[in-house]
Every structure is written in structure tokens, then in C-alpha cells.
Design a protein around this motif. Structure first.
Motif, mmCIF file in Angstrom:
data_model
loop_
_atom_site.group_PDB
_atom_site.id
_atom_site.type_symbol
_atom_site.label_atom_id
_atom_site.label_comp_id
_atom_site.label_asym_id
_atom_site.label_seq_id
_atom_site.Cartn_x
_atom_site.Cartn_y
_atom_site.Cartn_z
ATOM 1 N N ALA A 1 0.825 -1.211 0.000
ATOM 2 C CA ALA A 1 0.000 0.000 0.000
ATOM 3 C C ALA A 1 0.858 1.260 0.000
ATOM 4 C CB ALA A 1 -0.929 -0.014 1.211
ATOM 5 N N LEU A 2 1.912 1.280 0.812
ATOM 6 C CA LEU A 2 2.761 2.465 0.890
ATOM 7 C C LEU A 2 3.495 2.705 -0.426
ATOM 8 C CD1 LEU A 2 4.263 2.142 4.492
ATOM 9 C CD2 LEU A 2 2.425 3.637 3.713
ATOM 10 N N GLN A 3 3.959 1.628 -1.058
ATOM 11 C CA GLN A 3 4.630 1.792 -2.349
ATOM 12 C C GLN A 3 3.640 2.316 -3.384
ATOM 13 O OE1 GLN A 3 4.160 -0.010 -5.404
ATOM 14 N NE2 GLN A 3 5.765 1.215 -6.382
ATOM 15 N N SER A 4 2.458 1.765 -3.392
ATOM 16 C CA SER A 4 1.460 2.129 -4.393
ATOM 17 C C SER A 4 1.071 3.596 -4.296
ATOM 18 C CB SER A 4 0.218 1.249 -4.219
ATOM 19 O OG SER A 4 -0.780 1.597 -5.159
ATOM 20 N N VAL A 5 0.892 4.091 -3.081
ATOM 21 C CA VAL A 5 0.437 5.474 -2.925
ATOM 22 C C VAL A 5 1.515 6.472 -3.362
ATOM 23 C CG1 VAL A 5 1.189 6.034 -0.552
ATOM 24 C CG2 VAL A 5 -1.001 6.872 -1.382
ATOM 25 N N GLY A 6 2.749 6.019 -3.448
ATOM 26 C CA GLY A 6 3.823 6.888 -3.906
ATOM 27 C C GLY A 6 3.938 6.986 -5.413
ATOM 28 N N ARG A 7 3.225 6.096 -6.146
ATOM 29 C CA ARG A 7 3.310 6.115 -7.613
ATOM 30 C C ARG A 7 1.913 6.058 -8.231
ATOM 31 N NH1 ARG A 7 5.750 2.964 -10.974
ATOM 32 N NH2 ARG A 7 7.296 4.345 -11.882
ATOM 33 N N LEU A 8 0.992 6.817 -7.681
ATOM 34 C CA LEU A 8 -0.392 6.765 -8.155
ATOM 35 C C LEU A 8 -0.548 7.351 -9.553
ATOM 36 C CD1 LEU A 8 -2.392 7.760 -4.957
ATOM 37 C CD2 LEU A 8 -2.380 5.541 -6.094
ATOM 38 N N ARG A 9 0.261 8.389 -9.864
ATOM 39 C CA ARG A 9 0.104 9.122 -11.112
ATOM 40 C C ARG A 9 -1.351 9.617 -11.201
ATOM 41 N NH1 ARG A 9 4.681 8.530 -10.005
ATOM 42 N NH2 ARG A 9 6.336 7.715 -11.346
ATOM 43 N N LYS A 10 -2.128 9.144 -12.157
ATOM 44 C CA LYS A 10 -3.512 9.625 -12.304
ATOM 45 C C LYS A 10 -4.535 8.652 -11.721
ATOM 46 C CE LYS A 10 -2.529 12.330 -16.479
ATOM 47 N NZ LYS A 10 -2.886 12.553 -17.902
ATOM 48 N N ALA A 11 -4.083 7.543 -11.159
ATOM 49 C CA ALA A 11 -5.005 6.549 -10.625
ATOM 50 C C ALA A 11 -5.566 7.006 -9.285
ATOM 51 C CB ALA A 11 -4.296 5.212 -10.457
ATOM 52 N N ALA A 12 -6.816 6.650 -9.010
ATOM 53 C CA ALA A 12 -7.418 6.916 -7.710
ATOM 54 C C ALA A 12 -6.856 5.927 -6.700
ATOM 55 C CB ALA A 12 -8.933 6.784 -7.792
ATOM 56 N N PRO A 13 -6.597 6.357 -5.470
ATOM 57 C CA PRO A 13 -6.030 5.439 -4.467
ATOM 58 C C PRO A 13 -6.856 4.166 -4.285
ATOM 59 C CG PRO A 13 -5.945 7.696 -3.678
ATOM 60 C CD PRO A 13 -6.743 7.724 -4.945
ATOM 61 N N ALA A 14 -8.181 4.310 -4.201
ATOM 62 C CA ALA A 14 -9.025 3.128 -4.001
ATOM 63 C C ALA A 14 -8.863 2.138 -5.150
ATOM 64 C CB ALA A 14 -10.488 3.540 -3.856
ATOM 65 N N ASP A 15 -8.767 2.658 -6.383
ATOM 66 C CA ASP A 15 -8.582 1.778 -7.545
ATOM 67 C C ASP A 15 -7.231 1.072 -7.483
ATOM 68 O OD1 ASP A 15 -11.034 2.574 -8.501
ATOM 69 O OD2 ASP A 15 -10.227 4.049 -9.912
ATOM 70 N N ALA A 16 -6.207 1.797 -7.010
ATOM 71 C CA ALA A 16 -4.876 1.193 -6.895
ATOM 72 C C ALA A 16 -4.890 0.047 -5.887
ATOM 73 C CB ALA A 16 -3.860 2.254 -6.481
ATOM 74 N N PHE A 17 -5.579 0.232 -4.770
ATOM 75 C CA PHE A 17 -5.638 -0.819 -3.760
ATOM 76 C C PHE A 17 -6.478 -2.000 -4.259
ATOM 77 C CE2 PHE A 17 -5.207 2.973 -0.717
ATOM 78 C CZ PHE A 17 -3.832 2.933 -0.808
ATOM 79 N N ASP A 18 -7.532 -1.708 -5.013
ATOM 80 C CA ASP A 18 -8.334 -2.787 -5.611
ATOM 81 C C ASP A 18 -7.488 -3.599 -6.588
ATOM 82 O OD1 ASP A 18 -10.577 -2.095 -4.199
ATOM 83 O OD2 ASP A 18 -11.570 -1.058 -5.855
ATOM 84 N N HIS A 19 -6.644 -2.892 -7.350
ATOM 85 C CA HIS A 19 -5.757 -3.584 -8.298
ATOM 86 C C HIS A 19 -4.818 -4.534 -7.561
ATOM 87 C CE1 HIS A 19 -3.087 -4.300 -11.702
ATOM 88 N NE2 HIS A 19 -2.068 -3.969 -10.922
#
Length: 275
Positions: free
Chosen positions: A176-194
Motif C-alpha cells: 500500500a505504501l509503495q502504491s500510494v507513492g506512484r499513483l500518477r492519475k489513478a485513484a487510491p481506491a482503484d490502486a488498492f483494488d488492483h
């Protein structure tokens, strides 16, 4: 991602799987976790060095020179396994430099999920990531803070870290911490769902996102899971969230396919026919 990069990722993944698979049973989990964390660290370094990341993926430079540069930069600073993966990646051909970095992120995630699987925590990680996505989606202020491109990455990670501390597994927190640092244009919730979907893929399962007008009983959930498993011919993980605006019934989303059996959906279809 174009075919060239997809093929390069497949070859690098094979190298990663062989390297991690050769670790002895006693250290396999630690090796996978270390590799995942180190690949994330390498990507973070390259994210801040445009010239360097371009050089490592420059097709006009020989594979030998790119490999030598990677070894010069990272050998001794990361494990032999991580170095082997990096050398393999940079010696291959990529459609664009961003594909190289995104693929290293993907391999880092897979390594961490492998560590979770070795500890029989994969189900837990998948569930935690799904729930995190729902928590963030339901909190507009939190989602805005995590997606704000003007906010420093370390500030967003500190915010998320405080939310997760002591409540999730180490693998879930790292992903989760890595993902939130490279969201670019993605929504956080969508990144966590991915990420939750990626965990399901590692388990060789399909993910069904189900919106229900009312909470499902255990027997209803079991019946729905069994029905979807028969329909798709593969084990299905069902994640349910309640949405009272549906009025009745369910909406099932699997990949790009949507099965709308809700009251709201039927009303919307009826309105269209009456126009």
C-alpha cells in the motif's frame, strides 16, 4: 504495454521466479520479501533520476553496457537475487523506459505476495487490500490527501502509515505504501483494488466485486460464490460492499464484465425503453 515490453517482462519474471525458487526453504520467505522491498527502492531511485532510467532502457546502447551500468550502480547495495533480476531487466528490450520501471514494480509486488503466500497470509493480504480500498473510497478527504499530486510522497506515506500501523500484515503495508507513492492519475481506491486483484491472481482466482442493496448472509454468499465459480470455471473470490442506492438485488463486476441485477438497474433500463 506493447508486445516488446510484455515479452521482456515475461523473460525477466522467469529469471525472478528461478532466482527466488532456488532459495532454500528456510530463507525463501525472507528472500522474497527482501527482493520485493529492494525492487521498490530501486524504482524509487530511478523515478528521481530521469537520465539514469533512460540510459538503462536505451535500445541504442548495447545490452552489455546497460547490464554493466546496472551492476555498477546496485551491486553490493542490494541482494544478489535483486541484482540478477535488475541485470536481466535492463539487458532486455523495452518499448519505453517507463515500461521497465513499471515492470520492476510489478515484479516487486509479486515477490512480496510470494512471501505472503509462503507464510499462508495471502488470503489475509487480499482481504486487507480490498477493505483498505473501500475505506479510502468512503472517505473523500482521505482519498484527496492520498491522491494530491502537490503533496510530497513522504507526507502521503506517513498519513497512510499512521492509518495502517499495527492493523495489517507487513506485506499489505509495504504494498500500500509503495502504491500510494506512484499513483500518477489513478485513484487510491482503484490502486488498492488492483493490488487485491493481483493477490487473487497469485492464488489463481478471479475477483468478483459485488455491490448489494443489503448485507448478504453466509448462505447467500456461499451460493453466490458457488454460482460464479461454476459460471467462470475457476475459483472466484467475492468481495461484497453494501450500496443501499441499488434498492434491491446485486451488481457483480468481474474484470470489464458487469452483471446488473439490481432494482436501480432495472428501473434505469425501464426508463430507457419508455423514452
Amino acid at each position: 504495454m506493447y508486445a516488446t515490453s510484455r515479452e521482456a517482462l515475461a523473460r525477466t519474471r522467469s529469471v525472478a521466479n528461478d532466482a527466488l525458487g532456488s532459495a532454500s526453504a528456510g530463507v525463501a520467505t525472507a528472500a522474497a520479501a527482501q527482493t520485493g522491498a529492494e525492487l521498490f527502492a530501486v524504482v524509487e531511485t530511478l523515478d528521481g533520476q530521469r537520465t539514469l532510467r533512460t540510459a538503462l532502457a536505451d535500445a541504442s546502447v548495447s545490452a552489455e553496457r546497460r547490464s554493466a551500468l546496472a551492476e555498477q550502480l546496485f551491486a553490493g547495495k542490494v541482494s544478489e537475487t535483486t541484482t540478477k533480476i535488475l541485470v536481466s531487466a535492463v539487458s532486455d528490450s523495452w518499448s519505453k523506459p517507463s515500461d521497465l520501471l513499471n515492470s520492476l514494480v510489478e515484479l516487486g509486488r509479486e515477490a512480496l505476495l510470494r512471501a505472503a503466500a509462503d507464510q499462508d497470509q495471502l488470503d489475509t493480504v487480499e482481504d486487507e487490500l480490498f477493505r483498505l480500498g473501500r475505506i479510502v473510497a468512503a472517505n473523500p478527504v482521505l482519498e484527496q490527501n492520498l491522491s494530491d499530486l502537490g503533496k510530497p510522497v513522504h507526507a502521503k506515506r506517513e498519513l497512510l502509515g499512521r492509518l495502517l500501523y499495527g492493523k495489517v500484515t507487513a506485506v499489505t503495508e509495504a504494498l500500500a505504501l509503495q502504491s500510494v507513492g506512484r499513483l500518477r492519475k489513478a485513484a487510491p481506491a482503484d490502486a488498492f483494488d488492483h493490488l487485491a486483484g493481483l493477490a487473487a491472481q497469485v492464488r489463481n482466482q478471479i475477483v468478483a466485486h459485488v455491490s448489494s442493496a443489503a448485507p448478504l448472509s453466509d448462505s447467500q454468499l456461499e451460493k453466490l460464490t458457488a454460482t460464479l465459480t461454476r459460471t467462470y470455471g475457476k475459483p472466484v473470490t467475492v468481495h461484497v460492499e453494501v450500496d443501499t442506492e441499488l434498492l434491491s438485488g446485486l451488481v457483480v463486476r468481474i474484470g470489464d464484465e458487469v452483471i446488473d441485477g439490481s432494482g436501480a438497474g432495472r428501473l434505469a433500463a425501464l426508463r430507457k425503453t419508455l423514452k
